[in-house]
Scaffold this active site. Structure first.
Site, PDB file in Angstrom:
ATOM      1  N   TYR A 186       1.038  -1.289   0.270  1.00  9.28           N
ATOM      2  CA  TYR A 186       0.194  -0.006   0.238  1.00  9.28           C
ATOM      3  C   TYR A 186       0.742   1.215  -0.040  1.00  9.28           C
ATOM      4  O   TYR A 186       1.851   1.326   0.794  1.00  9.28           O
ATOM      5  CB  TYR A 186      -0.954   0.264   1.185  1.00  9.28           C
TER       6      TYR A 186
ATOM      7  N   GLU B  33      -0.500   4.762  -0.437  1.00  8.12           N
ATOM      8  CA  GLU B  33      -1.404   6.106  -0.710  1.00  8.12           C
ATOM      9  C   GLU B  33      -0.461   7.186  -0.637  1.00  8.12           C
ATOM     10  O   GLU B  33       0.309   7.357   0.076  1.00  8.12           O
ATOM     11  CB  GLU B  33      -2.320   5.946   0.185  1.00  8.12           C
TER      12      GLU B  33
ATOM     13  N   ASP C  89      -6.399  12.569 -25.451  1.00  6.66           N
ATOM     14  CA  ASP C  89      -6.547  11.522 -24.924  1.00  6.66           C
ATOM     15  C   ASP C  89      -5.902  10.548 -26.206  1.00  6.66           C
ATOM     16  O   ASP C  89      -6.434  10.044 -27.092  1.00  6.66           O
ATOM     17  CB  ASP C  89      -7.886  10.849 -24.697  1.00  6.66           C
TER      18      ASP C  89
ATOM     19  N   THR D  73      -3.805   5.237 -21.711  1.00  6.38           N
ATOM     20  CA  THR D  73      -3.533   4.013 -21.308  1.00  6.38           C
ATOM     21  C   THR D  73      -2.049   3.567 -21.343  1.00  6.38           C
ATOM     22  O   THR D  73      -1.304   4.363 -21.958  1.00  6.38           O
ATOM     23  CB  THR D  73      -4.531   2.908 -21.996  1.00  6.38           C
TER      24      THR D  73
ATOM     25  N   LYS E 138      -1.891  -0.429 -24.677  1.00  7.98           N
ATOM     26  CA  LYS E 138      -2.235  -0.354 -26.240  1.00  7.98           C
ATOM     27  C   LYS E 138      -1.022  -0.360 -26.987  1.00  7.98           C
ATOM     28  O   LYS E 138      -0.258  -1.163 -27.014  1.00  7.98           O
ATOM     29  CB  LYS E 138      -3.323   0.530 -26.704  1.00  7.98           C
TER      30      LYS E 138
ATOM     31  N   ARG F 270      -1.693  -3.333 -18.061  1.00 10.28           N
ATOM     32  CA  ARG F 270      -2.885  -2.499 -18.094  1.00 10.28           C
ATOM     33  C   ARG F 270      -2.733  -1.368 -17.216  1.00 10.28           C
ATOM     34  O   ARG F 270      -2.596  -1.656 -15.997  1.00 10.28           O
ATOM     35  CB  ARG F 270      -3.894  -3.283 -17.478  1.00 10.28           C
TER      36      ARG F 270
END
Ligand SMILES: *Cc1c(COP(=O)(O)O)cnc(C)c1O
Length: 416
Positions: A53, A55, A199, A225, A228, A234
């Site tokens: 974790y 954050e 984008d 992303t 691609k 991902r």
């Protein structure tokens, strides 16, 4: 006792992964948004980093034990800054859609007017489509493409922008085969006082090497992303000018997300390193050369290619003249080992779930080092299948030929 392997512990899932591995090896991946992440990217992604974790951002975390994580995130950011020439990078968005939501949160209030390319013309859901939260919480004014040549009509964009004065203007596409004119979008955004968001989810690999012009330094914010054409794991990433850095970082965390996916961040860092190699520039140019070659070969076989061809990694085929609906074609092609997707074409008279077209992309086959000779073969096979989508004997024969071909072109990251 040693810990059990996946196949010992969960043979069902292990078997399904093995089957998917086999499918990815034996078939031609023609889905324009898909690719093969390298073995190195997959190693980073399948690591202990998934346990941690973190954050917050490097050196400003809410949990202890960030010695490695901070360095991993900083490496990913510095490599991407170099690659894209960006002033500020955020690598924490969980994927492309959450990256876009961060743009809304940073710059808009619910009810604001936003503009993007409509989904039926090749735009993305998150650019204001009615079934997306972005079309429900914001007033969406979509623009389209010209009827004559199916290209984005910058004069229509300007006219709509002047009439509706959007807070946010999107330049980005998901099924559009032509170069985007980011400078023209910039001048329209300036005329109406809109924030310009580019984008580049589909084209970020091409943008990284200059094979497609870059919006970085032109748009206020650029989202993408990472899986691609970029060929990473991902994930999502956002590039911004310094003046918007704090707003974007706050929108991603704590605005939208909790802990970042550190295993993904490491995979993005590895993909960014791969993208700095000279071979990657050759790879991205080959993607476009293959798409052009495939487009020309299909035109020569009587296929109607939307806009007549492509400038990027994808082709949109209108099958109306072949008298085969897109879905019938995509299902027959998939049975023959050529996996693509049915897609609406501009001004499609058919319904979105049963449209007239097919979308084809070359990023994944190019990752397998397939070249123009394979594109010609592919066009022949597609022609055979589309002209007889119910001929199961022919489909089985082609599937066998595709399997034979694939055997000589190993895919990155796929174990055979
Ligand atoms: C694929 C895509 C996205 C969304 O990415 P996900 O990772 O599927 O959420 C956003 N914008 C565009 C233009 C895309 O093509």
């Amino acid at each position: 006792m040693a810990e059990p392997t996946l196949s010992a512990l969960d043979p069902e899932i292990a078997r399904l992964i093995k089957e998917e591995n086999k499918r990815e090896h034996e078939t031609l991946r023609l889905i324009a948004s898909e690719n093969y992440a390298s073995r190195a990217v997959m190693e980073a992604t399948g690591s202990c980093l998934t346990n941690k974790y973190s954050e917050g951002y490097a050196k400003k975390r809410y949990y202890e034990g960030q010695e490695s994580i901070d360095q991993i995130e900083e490496l990913a950011i510095s490599r991407l800054k170099t690659l894209f020439g960006a002033e500020h990078v955020n690598v924490q968005p969980y994927s492309g859609s959450p990256a876009n939501l961060a743009v809304y949160l940073a710059f808009c209030k619910p009810g604001d007017t936003i503009m993007g390319l409509g989904l039926p013309f090749g735009g993305h859901l998150t650019h204001g489509h009615s079934v997306s939260i972005t079309g429900m919480y914001f007033k969406s004014v979509p623009y389209g493409v010209r009827k004559e040549d199916c290209r984005i009509d910058m004069e229509e964009v300007r006219k709509l922008a002047k009439e509706h004065r959007p807070k946010l203007l999107w330049a980005g596409t998901t099924a559009y085969p032509r170069t985007l004119d980011f400078a023209a979008f910039r001048s329209i955004a300036d005329e109406v006082g809109a924030v310009l968001a580019a984008d580049i989810a589909h084209i970020s690999g091409l943008v990284a090497t200059g094979v497609h012009p870059s919006p970085v330094g032109i748009a206020d914010v650029v989202t993408s992303t990472t899986h691609k054409t970029f060929r990473g794991p991902r994930g999502g990433m956002i590039f911004t000018k310094k003046e918007h850095a704090a707003a974007i970082d706050k929108a991603v965390f704590p605005g939208l997300q909790g802990g970042p996916h550190n295993h993904t961040t490491a995979g993005i860092a590895v993909a960014a390193l791969e993208a700095q190699a000279p071979e990657y520039k050759v790879y991205t140019q080959n993607i476009v050369d293959n798409a052009k070659a495939l487009g020309e070969a299909l035109v020569a076989r009587g296929f109607s290619v939307v806009t007549g061809g492509t400038d990027n990694h994808l082709l949109l085929i209108d099958l109306t003249n072949k008298n085969v609906p897109g879905k019938v074609a995509s299902k027959a092609l998939a049975r023959a080992g050529m996996v693509a997707n049915y897609n609406a074409v501009p001004f499609d008279p058919r319904k979105p779930f049963d449209p007239s077209g097919l979308r084809l992309g070359t990023p994944a086959v190019t990752s397998r080092k397939m070249g123009k000779d394979v594109m010609l073969k592919l066009a022949d096979w597609m022609d055979e299948i589309v002209s007889a989508p119910e001929d199961e004997a022919k489909i089985a024969r082609v599937a066998g030929e595709v399997r034979d071909l694939c055997a000589s072109y190993p895919a990155p990251g796929i174990v055979v």
